[in-house]
Design an enzyme around this catalytic site. Structure first.
Site, PDB file in Angstrom:
ATOM      1  N   ARG A  24      22.230  -5.512  -5.592  1.00  0.00           N
ATOM      2  CA  ARG A  24      21.492  -4.328  -6.053  1.00  0.00           C
ATOM      3  C   ARG A  24      20.343  -4.750  -6.933  1.00  0.00           C
ATOM      4  O   ARG A  24      20.523  -5.512  -7.883  1.00  0.00           O
ATOM      5  CB  ARG A  24      22.421  -3.389  -6.832  1.00  0.00           C
ATOM      6  CG  ARG A  24      23.615  -3.000  -6.008  1.00  0.00           C
ATOM      7  CD  ARG A  24      24.509  -2.005  -6.722  1.00  0.00           C
ATOM      8  NE  ARG A  24      25.770  -1.924  -5.987  1.00  0.00           N
ATOM      9  CZ  ARG A  24      26.675  -0.989  -6.144  1.00  0.00           C
ATOM     10  NH1 ARG A  24      26.481  -0.028  -7.028  1.00  0.00           N
ATOM     11  NH2 ARG A  24      27.792  -0.993  -5.445  1.00  0.00           N
ATOM     12  N   SER A 116      24.812   2.543  -3.863  1.00  0.00           N
ATOM     13  CA  SER A 116      25.973   3.363  -4.199  1.00  0.00           C
ATOM     14  C   SER A 116      25.707   4.433  -5.258  1.00  0.00           C
ATOM     15  O   SER A 116      24.929   5.345  -5.023  1.00  0.00           O
ATOM     16  CB  SER A 116      27.107   2.439  -4.616  1.00  0.00           C
ATOM     17  OG  SER A 116      28.315   3.098  -4.519  1.00  0.00           O
ATOM     18  N   HIS A 117      26.314   4.283  -6.438  1.00  0.00           N
ATOM     19  CA  HIS A 117      26.184   5.317  -7.460  1.00  0.00           C
ATOM     20  C   HIS A 117      24.935   5.112  -8.319  1.00  0.00           C
ATOM     21  O   HIS A 117      24.677   5.894  -9.224  1.00  0.00           O
ATOM     22  CB  HIS A 117      27.420   5.325  -8.347  1.00  0.00           C
ATOM     23  CG  HIS A 117      27.631   4.021  -9.060  1.00  0.00           C
ATOM     24  ND1 HIS A 117      28.117   2.910  -8.428  1.00  0.00           N
ATOM     25  CD2 HIS A 117      27.388   3.647 -10.331  1.00  0.00           C
ATOM     26  CE1 HIS A 117      28.180   1.911  -9.287  1.00  0.00           C
ATOM     27  NE2 HIS A 117      27.739   2.322 -10.460  1.00  0.00           N
ATOM     28  N   ASP A 292      29.572  10.192  -4.793  1.00  0.00           N
ATOM     29  CA  ASP A 292      28.412   9.385  -5.176  1.00  0.00           C
ATOM     30  C   ASP A 292      27.438   9.244  -4.003  1.00  0.00           C
ATOM     31  O   ASP A 292      27.656   9.825  -2.924  1.00  0.00           O
ATOM     32  CB  ASP A 292      28.845   8.019  -5.730  1.00  0.00           C
ATOM     33  CG  ASP A 292      29.390   7.081  -4.676  1.00  0.00           C
ATOM     34  OD1 ASP A 292      29.862   7.574  -3.628  1.00  0.00           O
ATOM     35  OD2 ASP A 292      29.345   5.850  -4.884  1.00  0.00           O
ATOM     36  N   ASP A 294      26.671   6.989  -1.761  1.00  0.00           N
ATOM     37  CA  ASP A 294      27.097   6.495  -0.445  1.00  0.00           C
ATOM     38  C   ASP A 294      28.451   7.038  -0.001  1.00  0.00           C
ATOM     39  O   ASP A 294      28.989   6.606   1.015  1.00  0.00           O
ATOM     40  CB  ASP A 294      27.093   4.966  -0.421  1.00  0.00           C
ATOM     41  CG  ASP A 294      28.133   4.351  -1.363  1.00  0.00           C
ATOM     42  OD1 ASP A 294      28.422   4.974  -2.396  1.00  0.00           O
ATOM     43  OD2 ASP A 294      28.632   3.252  -1.056  1.00  0.00           O
ATOM     44  N   ASP A 296      31.615   6.987  -1.190  1.00  0.00           N
ATOM     45  CA  ASP A 296      32.947   6.396  -1.309  1.00  0.00           C
ATOM     46  C   ASP A 296      33.671   6.828  -2.588  1.00  0.00           C
ATOM     47  O   ASP A 296      34.870   6.621  -2.724  1.00  0.00           O
ATOM     48  CB  ASP A 296      32.920   4.861  -1.165  1.00  0.00           C
ATOM     49  CG  ASP A 296      31.913   4.179  -2.055  1.00  0.00           C
ATOM     50  OD1 ASP A 296      31.225   4.885  -2.823  1.00  0.00           O
ATOM     51  OD2 ASP A 296      31.793   2.937  -1.983  1.00  0.00           O
ATOM     52  N   ARG A 297      32.949   7.441  -3.539  1.00  0.00           N
ATOM     53  CA  ARG A 297      33.608   7.902  -4.769  1.00  0.00           C
ATOM     54  C   ARG A 297      33.846   9.404  -4.739  1.00  0.00           C
ATOM     55  O   ARG A 297      33.104  10.133  -4.078  1.00  0.00           O
ATOM     56  CB  ARG A 297      32.731   7.611  -5.981  1.00  0.00           C
ATOM     57  CG  ARG A 297      32.507   6.161  -6.217  1.00  0.00           C
ATOM     58  CD  ARG A 297      31.714   5.964  -7.480  1.00  0.00           C
ATOM     59  NE  ARG A 297      31.561   4.553  -7.737  1.00  0.00           N
ATOM     60  CZ  ARG A 297      31.347   4.022  -8.926  1.00  0.00           C
ATOM     61  NH1 ARG A 297      31.242   4.803  -9.985  1.00  0.00           N
ATOM     62  NH2 ARG A 297      31.225   2.735  -9.062  1.00  0.00           N
ATOM     63  N   THR A 361      38.854  -5.546 -10.190  1.00  0.00           N
ATOM     64  CA  THR A 361      37.925  -4.452  -9.892  1.00  0.00           C
ATOM     65  C   THR A 361      37.144  -4.740  -8.614  1.00  0.00           C
ATOM     66  O   THR A 361      36.598  -5.830  -8.451  1.00  0.00           O
ATOM     67  CB  THR A 361      36.956  -4.299 -11.077  1.00  0.00           C
ATOM     68  OG1 THR A 361      37.719  -3.855 -12.204  1.00  0.00           O
ATOM     69  CG2 THR A 361      35.862  -3.300 -10.777  1.00  0.00           C
ATOM     70  N   GLU A 380      40.864   3.165  -7.842  1.00  0.00           N
ATOM     71  CA  GLU A 380      40.259   2.579  -9.032  1.00  0.00           C
ATOM     72  C   GLU A 380      39.927   3.713  -9.996  1.00  0.00           C
ATOM     73  O   GLU A 380      39.636   4.828  -9.574  1.00  0.00           O
ATOM     74  CB  GLU A 380      38.981   1.840  -8.667  1.00  0.00           C
ATOM     75  CG  GLU A 380      39.186   0.658  -7.754  1.00  0.00           C
ATOM     76  CD  GLU A 380      37.922  -0.179  -7.648  1.00  0.00           C
ATOM     77  OE1 GLU A 380      37.783  -1.131  -8.423  1.00  0.00           O
ATOM     78  OE2 GLU A 380      37.067   0.137  -6.806  1.00  0.00           O
ATOM     79  N   SER A 382      37.321   4.107 -11.436  1.00  0.00           N
ATOM     80  CA  SER A 382      35.906   4.443 -11.307  1.00  0.00           C
ATOM     81  C   SER A 382      35.667   5.465 -10.192  1.00  0.00           C
ATOM     82  O   SER A 382      34.672   5.381  -9.484  1.00  0.00           O
ATOM     83  CB  SER A 382      35.115   3.170 -11.018  1.00  0.00           C
ATOM     84  OG  SER A 382      35.654   2.522  -9.870  1.00  0.00           O
ATOM     85  N   LYS A 393      36.942   2.726  -0.068  1.00  0.00           N
ATOM     86  CA  LYS A 393      37.337   3.967  -0.714  1.00  0.00           C
ATOM     87  C   LYS A 393      36.591   5.097  -0.016  1.00  0.00           C
ATOM     88  O   LYS A 393      35.557   4.864   0.601  1.00  0.00           O
ATOM     89  CB  LYS A 393      37.063   3.930  -2.210  1.00  0.00           C
ATOM     90  CG  LYS A 393      35.650   3.546  -2.646  1.00  0.00           C
ATOM     91  CD  LYS A 393      35.625   3.342  -4.157  1.00  0.00           C
ATOM     92  CE  LYS A 393      34.219   3.113  -4.691  1.00  0.00           C
ATOM     93  NZ  LYS A 393      33.840   1.689  -4.658  1.00  0.00           N
TER      94      LYS A 393
HETATM   95  C1  VG1 Z   1      31.920  -0.465 -10.325  1.00  0.00           C
HETATM   96  C2  VG1 Z   1      33.332   0.035 -10.549  1.00  0.00           C
HETATM   97  C3  VG1 Z   1      34.266  -0.548  -9.502  1.00  0.00           C
HETATM   98  C4  VG1 Z   1      33.732  -0.225  -8.102  1.00  0.00           C
HETATM   99  C5  VG1 Z   1      32.310  -0.714  -7.964  1.00  0.00           C
HETATM  100  C6  VG1 Z   1      31.675  -0.331  -6.651  1.00  0.00           C
HETATM  101  O1  VG1 Z   1      31.876  -1.860 -10.506  1.00  0.00           O
HETATM  102  O2  VG1 Z   1      33.777  -0.258 -11.823  1.00  0.00           O
HETATM  103  O3  VG1 Z   1      35.553  -0.042  -9.698  1.00  0.00           O
HETATM  104  O4  VG1 Z   1      34.530  -0.814  -7.122  1.00  0.00           O
HETATM  105  O5  VG1 Z   1      31.500  -0.160  -9.002  1.00  0.00           O
HETATM  106  O6  VG1 Z   1      31.651   1.053  -6.477  1.00  0.00           O
HETATM  107  P1  VG1 Z   1      31.362  -2.520 -11.864  1.00  0.00           P
HETATM  108  O7  VG1 Z   1      31.364  -3.992 -11.596  1.00  0.00           O
HETATM  109  O8  VG1 Z   1      30.006  -1.948 -12.134  1.00  0.00           O
HETATM  110  O9  VG1 Z   1      32.331  -2.111 -12.909  1.00  0.00           O
HETATM  111  V1  VG1 Z   1      30.418   1.748  -5.557  1.00  0.00           V
HETATM  112  O10 VG1 Z   1      30.822   3.292  -5.290  1.00  0.00           O
HETATM  113  O11 VG1 Z   1      29.119   1.580  -6.606  1.00  0.00           O
HETATM  114  O12 VG1 Z   1      30.184   0.728  -4.334  1.00  0.00           O
HETATM  115 CO    CO Z   2      29.707   4.141  -3.863  1.00  0.00          CO
END
Ligand code: VG1
Ligand code: CO
Length: 564
Positions: A24, A116-117, A292, A294, A296-297, A361, A380, A382, A393
């Site tokens: 990213r 993603s988010h 979110d 994409d 998955d959340r 994680t 998770e 998150s 997810k």
């Molecule tokens: C975060 C979350 C983690 C999740 C990851 C990808 O990672 O804490 O639980 O799997 O995002 O989610 P980090 O390293 O920033 O804590 V997604 O929906 O952004 O692909």
């Molecule tokens: Co995502």
């Protein structure tokens, strides 16, 4: 026309290291000459001999730069002897849909274009995730191999005359001759496969009756918020067309925008405040959910915006899986959660006699267990929940699962949670995020913690805040050995475990595109006292967490950016 490919000289870029889930960076970085080309070529290089004649699935959440990236992927894939690309119409696929397609079509993998988010648009983030043949995120071994390639890349292969302009605007199959070989690009409806999968998993008739109401039952009034992300196209198909939700009252922000309408497409109480406020202000809503960018959340709230923590959400689903047809047919083979996720689901596993796993994680750590048939449901903290129906997810799946439980139990979200806590006790959980801290400061804080937990008198020490005392029983930097392939993941977060079962966990995020985000996870378990506000309950432990880490001293931050 027979097209020929060419070899283009390039030089490595620093920092093309995939994080928790993909690479990213700011859009501007991906736009630099050869930046995206290099990374795509490195993904293909890392596939090795499996690359020739393979099929890949390509698509993403539609954020800014998706189309340009797809055009690059098509031309590089063609030149690298990929046989076929399956691409979503207009470049759209949710992350769970990619996972499903890889499995349905039994192909080598996928490239998901999303951060993603993280926010999107020309000034914000773009990202590239890589999925392997089980449909799941590439494990560390693969992302490490890609990263090694990025450090030594000298050239990439390209088919300059392959006309990609507007190719993804229409569905259909195109066959090209590239260097004498057939190369196929198939543009498909991004929803068909995924909607079929959801229909096999859930009882759509029951869900429709819930949402529309029946003679015996008033409609269950939902508000589903896609936050201008990719789930919009799936929400329209599933909730509006299949389940009869009202297009104005029951769904919102369901047109994917390339900048997500300038919001942060992250379903939590801060960034999905719009949804929370709407449900609070309108007491006729029984349920709210958001996803979110994409898809998955998921975030689940009940009437009056009663908030369900993702850790509790996982536990409640685990306790009620029998009302979902998929699990009746496939059985239930164990549960898992990421380490920082509160252990509510562990209690359910114990009661049901299920195997329970605690992984680092990131969703990539669940895949092997699922492939081995030892894991059916995981999550998770998150806002990620999912099952072995795919290897990602899955936000929409989680909402349909919750609605199935509600339909079955004929109870409100709040009643379901309160019943659960009365049976199992409550794992209070909160997460403090300090976004965009100075990287050096964040690293210094982590080093300080490393040293502290290694000091000989740390275990046994007692910290007190607001008259509550916590004695340290154990402290480590979490590491994990995969039970299936024995691969080791080290340094996955500093854990401080107290004698009463409370925990403090410190991690640096691996999904940001600039600066450092510090995550502080706080949880404690109460058997009897289960109806207190989580922030009130955990305040003393938060204070202890701030004292131990000296977070304010290192970062200058008085308060977190996001509290979950
Ligand atoms: C975060 C979350 C983690 C999740 C990851 C990808 O990672 O804490 O639980 O799997 O995002 O989610 P980090 O390293 O920033 O804590 V997604 O929906 O952004 O692909
Ligand atoms: Co995502």
């Amino acid at each position: 026309m027979d097209l020929s490919s060419v070899v283009i000289q390039t030089t490595p870029f620093e920092g093309q290291k995939p994080g928790t889930s993909g690479l990213r960076k700011k859009v501007k970085v991906f736009m630099e000459k050869n930046y995206t080309e290099n990374f795509i070529q490195c993904i293909l290089n890392a596939l090795g001999s499996k690359l020739q004649g393979c099929t890949l699935v390509v698509g993403g959440d539609g954020r800014y730069f998706t189309k340009q990236a797809i055009n690059i992927i098509i031309r590089i894939a063609a030149a690298n002897e990929v046989a076929k690309l399956i691409i979503g119409h207009l470049g759209i696929f949710s992350t769970p849909a990619v996972s499903s397609l890889i499995r349905t079509h039994k192909v080598l993998g996928g490239i998901v274009l999303t951060a993603s988010h993280n926010p999107g648009g020309i000034r914000n983030d773009f990202g590239i995730k890589v999925n392997i043949d089980n449909g799941g995120p590439a494990p560390d071994s693969v992302t490490d191999a890609i990263y090694e390639e990025t450090k030594k890349i000298k050239e990439y292969k390209f088919t300059p005359k392959l006309e990609t302009d507007r190719l993804i605007d229409n569905m259909g199959t195109h066959t090209y001759k590239v260097d004498g070989r057939d190369f196929v690009v198939e543009i498909i409806d991004p929803t068909t496969d995924y909607v079929n999968l959801m229909k096999q998993i859930f009882d759509f008739q029951k869900l429709r009756d819930l949402i529309r109401g029946t003679d015996k039952r008033p409609p269950f009034n939902v508000l589903i918020d896609s936050m201008n992300g990719v789930t919009g196209v799936y929400v329209r198909k599933i909730f509006v067309e299949e389940l009869g939700a009202h297009p104005d009252n029951n769904v919102t922000r369901i047109v994917p925008l390339d900048n997500f309408g300038e919001i942060h497409p992250d379903p939590n109480l801060t960034y999905a405040k719009d949804l929370v406020d709407k449900v609070k202000d309108n007491p006729t809503y029984d349920f709210g959910a958001a996803f979110d960018g994409d898809g998955d959340r998921n975030m689940i709230i009940g009437k009056n915006a009663f908030f369900v923590t993702p850790s509790d959400s996982l536990a409640v689903l685990a306790n009620n899986l029998e009302c979902i047809p998929y699990f009746k047919n496939h059985g239930i083979h164990g549960f898992a959660r990421s380490m920082p996720t509160a252990a509510a689901v562990d209690r359910v596993a114990k009661k049901l006699g299920m195997e329970m796993f605690e992984v680092p994680t990131g969703w990539k750590y669940f895949g092997n267990l699922m492939d081995a048939g030892r894991l059916s449901l995981c999550g998770e903290e998150s806002f990620g929940t999912g099952s072995d129906h795919i290897r990602e997810k899955d936000g929409i799946w989680a909402v349909l699962a919750w609605l199935s439980v509600i339909e079955h139990k004929k109870m409100s979200v709040e009643e379901i949670l309160k019943e659960h806590w009365s049976i199992y006790g409550r794992n209070y959980f909160t997460r403090y995020d300090y976004e965009e801290c100075d990287s050096d400061a964040a690293n210094q804080m982590m080093t300080h913690l490393e040293k502290l937990i290694a000091s000989s008198d740390f275990v046994g020490k007692t910290y007190t805040a607001s008259k509550k005392s916590y004695t340290i029983e154990k402290a480590d930097n979490f590491s994990y050995v995969d039970p299936i392939d024995k691969s080791v993941a080290k340094n996955q977060g500093i854990r401080i475990l107290f004698s009463d079962g409370s925990r403090l966990i410190y991690r640096l995020s691996g999904t940001g595109s600039s600066g450092a985000t510090i995550r502080l996870y706080i949880d404690s378990y109460e058997k009897e006292n289960v109806f207190t506000d989580a922030q009130v309950m955990l305040k003393p432990l938060v204070d202890v967490g701030l004292e131990i880490s000296q977070l304010k001293k290192f970062t200058g931050r008085d308060a977190p950016t996001v509290i979950t």
